[in-house]
Scaffold this motif. Structure first.
Motif, PDB file in Angstrom:
ATOM      1  N   LEU A  60      30.062  52.969 -43.891  1.00  0.00           N
ATOM      2  CA  LEU A  60      31.149  52.013 -43.977  1.00  0.00           C
ATOM      3  C   LEU A  60      31.510  51.736 -45.432  1.00  0.00           C
ATOM      4  N   THR A  61      30.501  51.724 -46.309  1.00  0.00           N
ATOM      5  CA  THR A  61      30.762  51.489 -47.726  1.00  0.00           C
ATOM      6  C   THR A  61      31.615  52.603 -48.306  1.00  0.00           C
ATOM      7  N   GLU A  62      31.249  53.862 -48.021  1.00  0.00           N
ATOM      8  CA  GLU A  62      32.053  54.986 -48.490  1.00  0.00           C
ATOM      9  C   GLU A  62      33.465  54.920 -47.923  1.00  0.00           C
ATOM     10  N   LEU A  63      33.582  54.486 -46.664  1.00  0.00           N
ATOM     11  CA  LEU A  63      34.894  54.407 -46.032  1.00  0.00           C
ATOM     12  C   LEU A  63      35.766  53.361 -46.713  1.00  0.00           C
ATOM     13  N   VAL A  64      35.181  52.202 -47.029  1.00  0.00           N
ATOM     14  CA  VAL A  64      35.928  51.141 -47.715  1.00  0.00           C
ATOM     15  C   VAL A  64      36.360  51.600 -49.095  1.00  0.00           C
ATOM     16  N   ILE A  65      35.439  52.217 -49.829  1.00  0.00           N
ATOM     17  CA  ILE A  65      35.765  52.712 -51.166  1.00  0.00           C
ATOM     18  C   ILE A  65      36.877  53.754 -51.104  1.00  0.00           C
ATOM     19  N   SER A  66      36.782  54.669 -50.155  1.00  0.00           N
ATOM     20  CA  SER A  66      37.785  55.722 -50.026  1.00  0.00           C
ATOM     21  C   SER A  66      39.141  55.153 -49.629  1.00  0.00           C
ATOM     22  N   LEU A  67      39.167  54.170 -48.736  1.00  0.00           N
ATOM     23  CA  LEU A  67      40.430  53.568 -48.318  1.00  0.00           C
ATOM     24  C   LEU A  67      41.112  52.853 -49.478  1.00  0.00           C
ATOM     25  N   ALA A  68      40.323  52.135 -50.279  1.00  0.00           N
ATOM     26  CA  ALA A  68      40.895  51.437 -51.431  1.00  0.00           C
ATOM     27  C   ALA A  68      41.456  52.429 -52.445  1.00  0.00           C
ATOM     28  N   ALA A  69      40.721  53.499 -52.704  1.00  0.00           N
ATOM     29  CA  ALA A  69      41.203  54.523 -53.643  1.00  0.00           C
ATOM     30  C   ALA A  69      42.398  55.270 -53.069  1.00  0.00           C
ATOM     31  N   LEU A  70      42.395  55.485 -51.755  1.00  0.00           N
ATOM     32  CA  LEU A  70      43.511  56.171 -51.102  1.00  0.00           C
ATOM     33  C   LEU A  70      44.796  55.370 -51.237  1.00  0.00           C
TER      34      LEU A  70
ATOM     35  N   PHE B 255      31.679  61.523 -57.797  1.00  0.00           N
ATOM     36  CA  PHE B 255      30.658  62.405 -57.238  1.00  0.00           C
ATOM     37  C   PHE B 255      29.260  61.801 -57.291  1.00  0.00           C
ATOM     38  N   ILE B 256      28.948  61.085 -58.356  1.00  0.00           N
ATOM     39  CA  ILE B 256      27.590  60.566 -58.546  1.00  0.00           C
ATOM     40  C   ILE B 256      27.525  59.052 -58.351  1.00  0.00           C
ATOM     41  N   VAL B 257      28.283  58.297 -59.147  1.00  0.00           N
ATOM     42  CA  VAL B 257      28.157  56.842 -59.140  1.00  0.00           C
ATOM     43  C   VAL B 257      28.568  56.245 -57.800  1.00  0.00           C
ATOM     44  N   VAL B 258      29.777  56.588 -57.326  1.00  0.00           N
ATOM     45  CA  VAL B 258      30.257  56.034 -56.056  1.00  0.00           C
ATOM     46  C   VAL B 258      29.368  56.472 -54.901  1.00  0.00           C
ATOM     47  N   ALA B 259      28.918  57.734 -54.936  1.00  0.00           N
ATOM     48  CA  ALA B 259      28.066  58.235 -53.850  1.00  0.00           C
ATOM     49  C   ALA B 259      26.722  57.511 -53.819  1.00  0.00           C
ATOM     50  N   LEU B 260      26.124  57.268 -54.978  1.00  0.00           N
ATOM     51  CA  LEU B 260      24.826  56.586 -55.026  1.00  0.00           C
ATOM     52  C   LEU B 260      24.950  55.123 -54.616  1.00  0.00           C
ATOM     53  N   VAL B 261      25.974  54.443 -55.120  1.00  0.00           N
ATOM     54  CA  VAL B 261      26.163  53.042 -54.762  1.00  0.00           C
ATOM     55  C   VAL B 261      26.546  52.910 -53.293  1.00  0.00           C
ATOM     56  N   GLY B 262      27.461  53.765 -52.832  1.00  0.00           N
ATOM     57  CA  GLY B 262      27.886  53.692 -51.442  1.00  0.00           C
ATOM     58  C   GLY B 262      26.788  54.016 -50.459  1.00  0.00           C
ATOM     59  N   GLY B 263      25.855  54.883 -50.856  1.00  0.00           N
ATOM     60  CA  GLY B 263      24.763  55.263 -49.961  1.00  0.00           C
ATOM     61  C   GLY B 263      23.486  54.496 -50.176  1.00  0.00           C
ATOM     62  N   ALA B 264      23.548  53.387 -50.928  1.00  0.00           N
ATOM     63  CA  ALA B 264      22.329  52.634 -51.239  1.00  0.00           C
ATOM     64  C   ALA B 264      21.629  52.132 -49.982  1.00  0.00           C
ATOM     65  N   ALA B 265      22.403  51.661 -49.016  1.00  0.00           N
ATOM     66  CA  ALA B 265      21.794  51.133 -47.793  1.00  0.00           C
ATOM     67  C   ALA B 265      21.043  52.216 -47.040  1.00  0.00           C
ATOM     68  N   GLU B 266      21.674  53.381 -46.892  1.00  0.00           N
ATOM     69  CA  GLU B 266      21.031  54.476 -46.165  1.00  0.00           C
ATOM     70  C   GLU B 266      19.800  54.982 -46.904  1.00  0.00           C
ATOM     71  N   MET B 267      19.899  55.055 -48.244  1.00  0.00           N
ATOM     72  CA  MET B 267      18.762  55.540 -49.024  1.00  0.00           C
ATOM     73  C   MET B 267      17.549  54.630 -48.877  1.00  0.00           C
ATOM     74  N   THR B 268      17.788  53.326 -48.896  1.00  0.00           N
ATOM     75  CA  THR B 268      16.689  52.388 -48.733  1.00  0.00           C
ATOM     76  C   THR B 268      16.004  52.588 -47.393  1.00  0.00           C
ATOM     77  N   SER B 269      16.801  52.765 -46.345  1.00  0.00           N
ATOM     78  CA  SER B 269      16.236  52.996 -45.008  1.00  0.00           C
ATOM     79  C   SER B 269      15.482  54.314 -44.941  1.00  0.00           C
ATOM     80  N   ALA B 270      16.092  55.385 -45.494  1.00  0.00           N
ATOM     81  CA  ALA B 270      15.478  56.710 -45.421  1.00  0.00           C
ATOM     82  C   ALA B 270      14.158  56.746 -46.188  1.00  0.00           C
ATOM     83  N   PHE B 271      14.119  56.181 -47.383  1.00  0.00           N
ATOM     84  CA  PHE B 271      12.900  56.195 -48.187  1.00  0.00           C
ATOM     85  C   PHE B 271      11.805  55.346 -47.545  1.00  0.00           C
TER      86      PHE B 271
END
Length: 381
Positions: free
Chosen positions: A94-104, A267-283
């Motif tokens: 959802l975070t990536e989706l919000v970021i992408s919609l705002a940039a779009l 590629f790096i900053v937005v992806a890492l920040v947007g995926g922070a929730a999933e990364m915390t769960s996965a780790f």
């Protein structure tokens, strides 16, 4: 009888809230939650302080990601790792989706495409590699359901091919080539969404027995009641979306002040920040020897971005953006996505993982990150 009374007491909403508050007090990471109101207030008081807003929004997303992780793990403990992985991937994206919609909406198509490609690469290399490394350092050798992993990797490969095709057939800058790319992208977007929907039907309904977890280890921490977990998922997801809006509004100017290129930011900053929730769960799941959940989150999230988020951006661009967006990515992004997909296939082939496999995946990701950081601004078009 006594056990039933204890379970009923734990499952009550009041007791569930007390369990959550007690854990928040024990975990120092949750103290960063103070940055959430701070960044919201600063955005209202001083919206031009883009660099400060950038750092504060990143700091605010970290505790929200941790809370989202724990809430999702509690729900996943009741639904199973396959559904839990899908749930976490969906909410995390959802975070990536919000970021992408705002940039779009702002017409920043380079940022949209860079964030999509970066999220796919980050999930398949950084998140999966980090899970293997952290889990392997605690558990000598871990096992996971390779059928599920290879299924997600196959979906990723299909989506990468769909992204590759418009770049191959649309050579040149002529109007006819641009029109062909746009028409092809529209058709591919509809096709990918249909494939994703059928894939969910296959993995969660008709052949769900193939996707059961290899191990049944439970999380070390006490699970929250499902009602409390679902409520927190909704509230925290809304807060993540709010903070993400602030992040999008500040990231571009802050990146210029910090000397970062648009390609590196997306590629790096937005992806890492947007995926922070999933990364915390996965780790966290990998450390708890629930590698099936980690693999499901990492590869499932990447597949969802490629098969659902990217096509949705194409469709929404007809109504929200200044002009329709295509699935034509610059050659470097396509190459990185292909390499990441092949790496995920090789890492998931054996159904076993050790810490050094994570090191190799993270090394590939570091190579990509260094390349993008040093890449001239006009090279990624």
């Amino acid at each position: 009888m006594r056990n039933l009374e204890e379970e009923s007491s734990i499952a009550s909403p009041r007791a569930g809230i007390e369990v959550v508050l007690a854990e928040v007090r024990r975990n120092p990471l949750f103290a960063l939650i103070v940055f959430v109101p701070l960044v919201i207030v600063l955005e209202q008081v001083s919206p031009e302080a883009h660099t400060w807003l950038f750092f504060l929004s990143v700091a605010a997303i970290v505790p929200l990601a941790a809370l989202l992780s724990r809430a999702t793990e509690s729900v996943a403990a009741k639904t199973g790792d396959a559904v839990g992985g899908l749930l976490n991937a969906t909410l995390g994206n959802l975070t990536e989706l919000v970021i992408s919609l705002a940039a779009l909406q702002a017409g920043q198509y380079l940022l949209v495409k860079a964030s999509i490609a970066g999220a796919i690469v980050t999930n398949t290399l950084f998140m999966l590699g980090g899970s293997f490394l952290l889990g392997g350092l605690k558990h000598h050798l871990q096992e996971f359901n390779r059928v599920n992993a290879r299924f997600q990797a196959s979906l990723l490969f299909l989506a990468t091919i769909a992204i590759l095709v418009p770049s191959l057939v649309s050579e040149g800058e002529s109007a006819s080539a641009a029109a062909l790319s746009q028409q092809l992208s529209l058709g591919l977007a509809i096709l990918l969404i249909a494939v994703y929907g059928l894939g969910m039907l296959f993995s969660l309904k008709t052949h769900k027995e193939l996707f059961t977890s290899v191990n049944h280890a439970t999380a070390e921490e006490k699970s929250w009641p499902v009602s409390v977990g679902v409520t927190l998922l909704i509230v925290i997801t809304l807060l993540v979306a709010m903070v993400s809006e602030i992040f999008v509004g500040s990231v571009q100017i802050a990146a210029q002040h910090l000397g970062m290129t648009p390609a590196f930011v997306g590629f790096i900053v937005v992806a890492l920040v947007g995926g922070a929730a999933e990364m915390t769960s996965a780790f966290s799941a990998a450390r708890s020897n629930r590698l099936d959940l980690s693999v499901g989150i990492a590869l499932g999230s990447a597949a969802q971005i490629a098969l659902f988020v990217a096509p949705v951006m194409v469709l929404v661009s007809y109504f929200l953006g200044p002009e329709p967006m295509s699935l034509q990515f610059w050659p470097g992004a396509v190459t990185m996505m292909l390499i990441a997909t092949m790496s995920a296939s090789m890492l998931s082939n054996s159904g076993q993982a050790a810490w050094y496999a994570g090191v190799m995946a993270l090394a590939v990701y570091a190579i990509f990150g260094l390349t993008l950081f040093l890449l001239p601004p006009g090279a990624a078009q």
